[in-house]
Design a protein around this motif. Structure first.
Motif, mmCIF file in Angstrom:
data_model
loop_
_atom_site.group_PDB
_atom_site.id
_atom_site.type_symbol
_atom_site.label_atom_id
_atom_site.label_comp_id
_atom_site.label_asym_id
_atom_site.label_seq_id
_atom_site.Cartn_x
_atom_site.Cartn_y
_atom_site.Cartn_z
ATOM 1 N N SER A 192 -25.269 8.607 -68.942
ATOM 2 C CA SER A 192 -25.414 9.206 -69.973
ATOM 3 C C SER A 192 -24.541 9.894 -70.896
ATOM 4 O O SER A 192 -24.904 10.238 -71.950
ATOM 5 C CB SER A 192 -26.583 10.459 -69.756
ATOM 6 N N HIS A 198 -33.487 10.699 -75.678
ATOM 7 C CA HIS A 198 -32.263 10.536 -74.719
ATOM 8 C C HIS A 198 -33.316 10.557 -73.098
ATOM 9 O O HIS A 198 -32.824 9.781 -72.478
ATOM 10 C CB HIS A 198 -31.398 11.472 -74.489
ATOM 11 N N ALA A 199 -33.985 11.454 -73.221
ATOM 12 C CA ALA A 199 -34.543 11.775 -71.705
ATOM 13 C C ALA A 199 -35.575 10.518 -71.482
ATOM 14 O O ALA A 199 -36.041 10.131 -70.367
ATOM 15 C CB ALA A 199 -35.373 12.986 -71.574
ATOM 16 N N LEU A 206 -35.941 9.422 -66.051
ATOM 17 C CA LEU A 206 -34.860 10.414 -66.281
ATOM 18 C C LEU A 206 -35.375 11.659 -66.474
ATOM 19 O O LEU A 206 -34.927 12.625 -66.344
ATOM 20 C CB LEU A 206 -33.883 9.562 -67.550
ATOM 21 N N ALA A 207 -36.574 11.537 -67.467
ATOM 22 C CA ALA A 207 -37.081 12.908 -68.003
ATOM 23 C C ALA A 207 -37.432 14.132 -66.631
ATOM 24 O O ALA A 207 -37.051 15.265 -66.842
ATOM 25 C CB ALA A 207 -38.486 12.738 -68.482
ATOM 26 N N LEU A 245 -33.770 15.318 -65.821
ATOM 27 C CA LEU A 245 -33.035 15.867 -66.979
ATOM 28 C C LEU A 245 -32.328 17.152 -66.734
ATOM 29 O O LEU A 245 -31.193 17.235 -66.947
ATOM 30 C CB LEU A 245 -33.851 15.920 -68.157
ATOM 31 N N LEU A 279 -28.453 17.258 -66.697
ATOM 32 C CA LEU A 279 -27.471 18.119 -67.614
ATOM 33 C C LEU A 279 -26.620 19.329 -67.044
ATOM 34 O O LEU A 279 -25.798 19.612 -67.682
ATOM 35 C CB LEU A 279 -28.584 19.048 -68.573
ATOM 36 N N CYS A 297 -22.420 15.957 -70.721
ATOM 37 C CA CYS A 297 -23.491 16.925 -70.081
ATOM 38 C C CYS A 297 -23.107 18.402 -70.747
ATOM 39 O O CYS A 297 -23.909 19.033 -70.853
ATOM 40 C CB CYS A 297 -23.728 16.807 -68.705
ATOM 41 N N VAL A 314 -34.964 22.901 -72.106
ATOM 42 C CA VAL A 314 -34.758 21.728 -71.308
ATOM 43 C C VAL A 314 -36.417 21.469 -70.834
ATOM 44 O O VAL A 314 -36.886 20.256 -70.656
ATOM 45 C CB VAL A 314 -33.866 22.073 -70.250
ATOM 46 N N THR A 320 -38.428 18.040 -71.185
ATOM 47 C CA THR A 320 -38.797 17.388 -70.018
ATOM 48 C C THR A 320 -40.521 17.210 -70.158
ATOM 49 O O THR A 320 -40.769 15.970 -69.832
ATOM 50 C CB THR A 320 -38.566 18.254 -68.735
ATOM 51 N N SER A 334 -41.105 14.590 -72.767
ATOM 52 C CA SER A 334 -40.604 13.155 -72.290
ATOM 53 C C SER A 334 -41.124 12.541 -71.388
ATOM 54 O O SER A 334 -41.586 11.394 -71.304
ATOM 55 C CB SER A 334 -39.065 13.322 -71.677
#
Length: 193
Positions: free
Chosen positions: A70, A104-105, A111-112, A115, A119, A126, A156, A160, A163
Motif C-alpha cells: 500500500s 484505497h481501503a 483490506l478494509a 485498515l 495504517l 503508512c 479510520v 473502515t 469501505s
C-alpha cells in the motif's frame, strides 16, 4: 562503536535480498488483487519463488506485507492532499482525503477490515497517511469545522465502515461520495455544513 539501527531504519539490502523483496511485493500485489487481503502467504512466497522464511524475514506479518504493498498509494494520497491544501477549505480537504482513503481501503477485498492495523505499520506511506489525516483533522478542528471530540482513530473507523459497506454492497463513485457525506455530516459542526 557501532550504533544499532532503530526499528524504522533499514540497512541497505544486498542485491539478491532486494530482488527477493521486489518479487514478494509483486506476487503479493497480484494475489491480493486476485484473492483479496487474506491470500495465502505460502502462495505469495511460491509465486515470488522464495521460501516462506524469506517472506517472513522481510514481512513478519500480513499487516506488514499489506502496508508495503500500500505504500506508494498512501504516499500519493498524502501528497495529493497536501497539494490541494491551499485550494480547499478545511472541511472540503478532509472530505476529499476520506474519500480517497475509502478508495484505497477498497483496493483489495478484505483490506478494509485490516485498515486500522495496516495504517499503524511503520512504512513511509503508512506514516504519511496517518500524519496527513491527523494534520487535516487538526486543521478542520482549529477552523471550527469538525467537532473537537473527533480523533483520527474515529476517522479510520468511519473509513473502515464505509469501505466494508462498499465491499459488500458494490462500489461506485456516487455511492462512496454519498456514504462519506453521511458520515462526515455527523462530525462537522453546524457552521461547517
Amino acid at each position: 562503536m557501532k550504533s544499532k539501527l532503530s526499528a524504522t531504519d533499514e540497512a541497505p539490502l544486498r542485491a539478491d535480498a532486494a530482488r527477493n523483496r521486489e518479487r514478494i511485493l509483486e506476487a503479493a500485489e497480484a494475489l491480493f488483487l486476485e484473492r483479496g487481503a487474506e491470500a495465502s502467504l505460502d502462495d505469495i512466497a511460491k509465486r515470488a519463488k522464495v521460501g516462506i522464511g524469506t517472506l517472513y524475514r522481510r514481512f513478519p506479518t500480513r499487516d506488514a506485507l499489506l502496508a508495503a504493498t500500500s505504500d506508494e498509494r498512501l504516499l500519493s494520497l498524502a501528497e495529493a492532499s497536501r497539494a490541494r491544501d491551499e485550494k480547499l477549505e478545511p472541511s472540503a480537504s478532509i472530505r476529499a482525503f476520506v474519500k480517497e482513503l475509502v478508495n484505497h481501503a477498497s483496493h483489495y477485498r478484505g483490506l478494509a477490515a485490516l485498515l486500522g492495523t495496516v495504517l499503524e505499520e511503520d512504512t513511509p506511506g503508512c506514516r504519511a497517511g496517518r500524519e496527513e489525516g491527523r494534520r487535516l483533522l487538526q486543521r478542520a478542528q482549529k477552523a471550527g469545522a469538525v467537532r473537537k471530540d473527533v480523533s483520527f482513530d474515529d476517522i479510520v473507523c468511519m473509513v473502515t465502515a464505509i469501505s466494508l459497506s462498499i465491499e459488500h454492497g458494490g462500489s461506485s463513485k456516487p455511492r462512496v461520495a454519498h456514504l462519506v457525506d453521511i458520515f462526515l455530516d455527523g462530525i462537522f459542526t453546524t457552521s461547517a455544513t
